[in-house]
Motif scaffolding. Sequence first.
Motif, PDB file in Angstrom:
ATOM      1  N   GLU A   1       0.827  -1.209   0.000  1.00  0.00           N
ATOM      2  CA  GLU A   1       0.000   0.000   0.000  1.00  0.00           C
ATOM      3  C   GLU A   1       0.862   1.260   0.000  1.00  0.00           C
ATOM      4  O   GLU A   1       0.503   2.270  -0.614  1.00  0.00           O
ATOM      5  CB  GLU A   1      -0.927  -0.010   1.215  1.00  0.00           C
ATOM      6  CG  GLU A   1      -1.980  -1.103   1.175  1.00  0.00           C
ATOM      7  CD  GLU A   1      -2.888  -0.982  -0.027  1.00  0.00           C
ATOM      8  OE1 GLU A   1      -3.303   0.145  -0.361  1.00  0.00           O
ATOM      9  OE2 GLU A   1      -3.172  -2.020  -0.660  1.00  0.00           O
TER      10      GLU A   1
ATOM     11  N   VAL B   1       1.893   2.259  -3.538  1.00  0.00           N
ATOM     12  CA  VAL B   1       0.855   2.971  -4.305  1.00  0.00           C
ATOM     13  C   VAL B   1       0.777   4.424  -3.857  1.00  0.00           C
ATOM     14  O   VAL B   1       0.695   5.349  -4.683  1.00  0.00           O
ATOM     15  CB  VAL B   1      -0.503   2.271  -4.132  1.00  0.00           C
ATOM     16  CG1 VAL B   1      -1.598   3.051  -4.850  1.00  0.00           C
ATOM     17  CG2 VAL B   1      -0.435   0.845  -4.690  1.00  0.00           C
ATOM     18  N   GLU B   2       0.802   4.663  -2.538  1.00  0.00           N
ATOM     19  CA  GLU B   2       0.760   6.035  -2.037  1.00  0.00           C
ATOM     20  C   GLU B   2       2.008   6.811  -2.446  1.00  0.00           C
ATOM     21  O   GLU B   2       1.933   8.006  -2.767  1.00  0.00           O
ATOM     22  CB  GLU B   2       0.617   6.022  -0.510  1.00  0.00           C
ATOM     23  CG  GLU B   2      -0.696   5.464  -0.009  1.00  0.00           C
ATOM     24  CD  GLU B   2      -1.880   6.272  -0.513  1.00  0.00           C
ATOM     25  OE1 GLU B   2      -1.768   7.524  -0.570  1.00  0.00           O
ATOM     26  OE2 GLU B   2      -2.904   5.663  -0.863  1.00  0.00           O
TER      27      GLU B   2
ATOM     28  N   ASN C   1       1.776   7.836  -6.008  1.00  0.00           N
ATOM     29  CA  ASN C   1       0.704   8.812  -6.200  1.00  0.00           C
ATOM     30  C   ASN C   1       1.082  10.210  -5.719  1.00  0.00           C
ATOM     31  O   ASN C   1       0.727  11.209  -6.362  1.00  0.00           O
ATOM     32  CB  ASN C   1      -0.551   8.362  -5.452  1.00  0.00           C
ATOM     33  CG  ASN C   1      -1.615   7.821  -6.383  1.00  0.00           C
ATOM     34  OD1 ASN C   1      -1.865   8.374  -7.445  1.00  0.00           O
ATOM     35  ND2 ASN C   1      -2.234   6.728  -5.987  1.00  0.00           N
TER      36      ASN C   1
ATOM     37  N   PRO D   1      -0.666  10.836  -9.989  1.00  0.00           N
ATOM     38  CA  PRO D   1      -1.789  10.056 -10.533  1.00  0.00           C
ATOM     39  C   PRO D   1      -1.771   9.945 -12.049  1.00  0.00           C
ATOM     40  O   PRO D   1      -2.396   9.041 -12.610  1.00  0.00           O
ATOM     41  CB  PRO D   1      -3.019  10.846 -10.055  1.00  0.00           C
ATOM     42  CG  PRO D   1      -2.534  11.659  -8.902  1.00  0.00           C
ATOM     43  CD  PRO D   1      -1.108  11.982  -9.195  1.00  0.00           C
TER      44      PRO D   1
ATOM     45  N   PRO E   1      -0.219   4.485 -11.005  1.00  0.00           N
ATOM     46  CA  PRO E   1      -0.244   3.850  -9.678  1.00  0.00           C
ATOM     47  C   PRO E   1      -1.341   2.806  -9.524  1.00  0.00           C
ATOM     48  O   PRO E   1      -1.157   1.797  -8.844  1.00  0.00           O
ATOM     49  CB  PRO E   1      -0.455   5.035  -8.730  1.00  0.00           C
ATOM     50  CG  PRO E   1       0.083   6.211  -9.469  1.00  0.00           C
ATOM     51  CD  PRO E   1      -0.217   5.954 -10.911  1.00  0.00           C
ATOM     52  N   THR E   2      -2.496   3.039 -10.153  1.00  0.00           N
ATOM     53  CA  THR E   2      -3.609   2.100 -10.012  1.00  0.00           C
ATOM     54  C   THR E   2      -3.344   0.757 -10.682  1.00  0.00           C
ATOM     55  O   THR E   2      -4.076  -0.216 -10.437  1.00  0.00           O
ATOM     56  CB  THR E   2      -4.884   2.712 -10.599  1.00  0.00           C
ATOM     57  OG1 THR E   2      -4.631   3.157 -11.947  1.00  0.00           O
ATOM     58  CG2 THR E   2      -5.339   3.907  -9.772  1.00  0.00           C
ATOM     59  N   ASP E   3      -2.324   0.683 -11.534  1.00  0.00           N
ATOM     60  CA  ASP E   3      -1.992  -0.595 -12.176  1.00  0.00           C
ATOM     61  C   ASP E   3      -1.433  -1.605 -11.192  1.00  0.00           C
ATOM     62  O   ASP E   3      -1.355  -2.802 -11.518  1.00  0.00           O
ATOM     63  CB  ASP E   3      -0.960  -0.378 -13.295  1.00  0.00           C
ATOM     64  CG  ASP E   3      -1.517   0.425 -14.460  1.00  0.00           C
ATOM     65  OD1 ASP E   3      -2.743   0.378 -14.666  1.00  0.00           O
ATOM     66  OD2 ASP E   3      -0.729   1.095 -15.152  1.00  0.00           O
TER      67      ASP E   3
ATOM     68  N   ASP F   1      -2.346  -1.966  -7.732  1.00  0.00           N
ATOM     69  CA  ASP F   1      -3.120  -1.944  -6.492  1.00  0.00           C
ATOM     70  C   ASP F   1      -3.593  -3.353  -6.134  1.00  0.00           C
ATOM     71  O   ASP F   1      -3.276  -4.331  -6.802  1.00  0.00           O
ATOM     72  CB  ASP F   1      -4.306  -0.985  -6.630  1.00  0.00           C
ATOM     73  CG  ASP F   1      -4.630  -0.268  -5.330  1.00  0.00           C
ATOM     74  OD1 ASP F   1      -4.234  -0.779  -4.276  1.00  0.00           O
ATOM     75  OD2 ASP F   1      -5.274   0.804  -5.376  1.00  0.00           O
ATOM     76  N   THR F   2      -4.410  -3.445  -5.115  1.00  0.00           N
ATOM     77  CA  THR F   2      -4.835  -4.732  -4.551  1.00  0.00           C
ATOM     78  C   THR F   2      -5.496  -5.677  -5.550  1.00  0.00           C
ATOM     79  O   THR F   2      -5.275  -6.895  -5.463  1.00  0.00           O
ATOM     80  CB  THR F   2      -5.781  -4.474  -3.366  1.00  0.00           C
ATOM     81  OG1 THR F   2      -5.138  -3.604  -2.428  1.00  0.00           O
ATOM     82  CG2 THR F   2      -6.148  -5.766  -2.666  1.00  0.00           C
TER      83      THR F   2
END
Length: 479
Positions: A164, A167-168, A171, A181, A278-280, A282-283
């Motif tokens: 996590e 990702v932060e 971002n 982003p 970044p969303t690529d 994620d969880t």
Amino acid sequence: MSLDAQPPPAGPQVGADEWVARQAHRREYLPSWLGDAQRAAERIGWWPRLAIAGLAGAALPLIGLGGFQLQVGIDALVIALLAVGLNIVVGWAGLLDLGYVAFFGAGAYGFALLSSSQLGIHLPTYLSVPIVIIGTGILGLLVGWPSRRLIGDYLAIVTLFFGEAFVEFTNNVAPNVLGGPNGIVGIDPISVFGHQLTTNTGYYYLLVILVVVTMGVLRLLDTSRTGRAWRAVRDDPLAAASMTIPVNRVKLMAFMFGAMVAALAGTVFAAQQISVFPTDFDTPILILIYAGLILGGAGSIAGAATGALLIMVIYDGLLRSPTDSGYLFYGLILLTLLVKLRPWRRLGLVLAATVALGFAVHAIAAAISARAVAGSLSSTGWIGSALHDWVIVPANATVAGNWGFVALVCLLIALVQASPQWRTILLPPTLYLAAFVWETRLSVEPAVTRQLMIGAILIVMMNARPQGLLGQRRVEAIT
């Protein structure tokens, strides 16, 4: 399941560990012709099977796959490469790493920074890829160092925080460098022997080669002393330490090798997508990787790759179409009933009761109010025709579907807790309510439904075969 009937070797095996020498006689095989097929596949040998699988993968574009199917194949191969790398950490070393996807992102962002106009650096592929892989391997060591003494839930929490945090970090930290982003775009393509890969077909073949080569290298690693040390640490760290195995060093090696494989997948992903965000990383990606590993069988190289390929074909291919997803949904229910319900008369009774209940409910609802059956089914084709007078779809299907979903969850909980007699009684209304919820709510929400279907597939697999499709559950024969 049945034990292999071959007699064990007579007497001690000279030059071999007794437990290892008798490994084949602690295997469980499926009954009937399925067990014979398992033995026949094992007689072919691991390396010939890998070669056959590689040739089959390379031949797929020759049958005329379209652009969408080719992209699904690329995504599936990327997840397969990631699952093979995760198998090192989870399947072999027994470390629950929930931050694994961050190494995938580190590889993608590293390649993007070294091969784009973001920093004005355009290194050739033969330099950027090794730099990224080695750098991510060092990152794996740094992450594993404070985690080397942790096990179980504690290790999962620490590594999840790392995932996590990545990702932060991408971002919000250094947006001028990492793009924030908006990510990084305009990434250079991969160049192989002076030829730039600019088509999906080229990246597909590159991924086939990388997956096969990586599986081959990991097979050599699996059969080495390091591979045996990983499995010893996984099974019993205290016993491994008492046998002079450097447990902490072995764990760090697992983190490092897993991170390097993830970085390799990240470089190809970034080059093929021509951008990273970044969303690529994620969880949801982590869930798909773990789902593939569990479905195929943790601890098995071939199982990790096969499970990941199946998960992605189902997730990206079948579950995008309402018709195909309907086939999968009802087929999964029928398969579960065929596997779990015995004797056969019980299965026939449940199916007959379910069919009768559906027609009765539909007739009663239509007689009470025309609006109760005024909606249209989501399924089409022969499934829609078969269910037309069986499943009720009210005019306001969304609200009814939401209430139906809540009721279905309650029924499933009751079904699990009930005795066998009550379970047989509850099955028909549960099956009918599942069909109702599917037609009114789930099939029209593909983003949510795909996750639920993957979870349902894993639940069925873990009940039918806990070790996964190609995983091995070893047993000790007692004489």
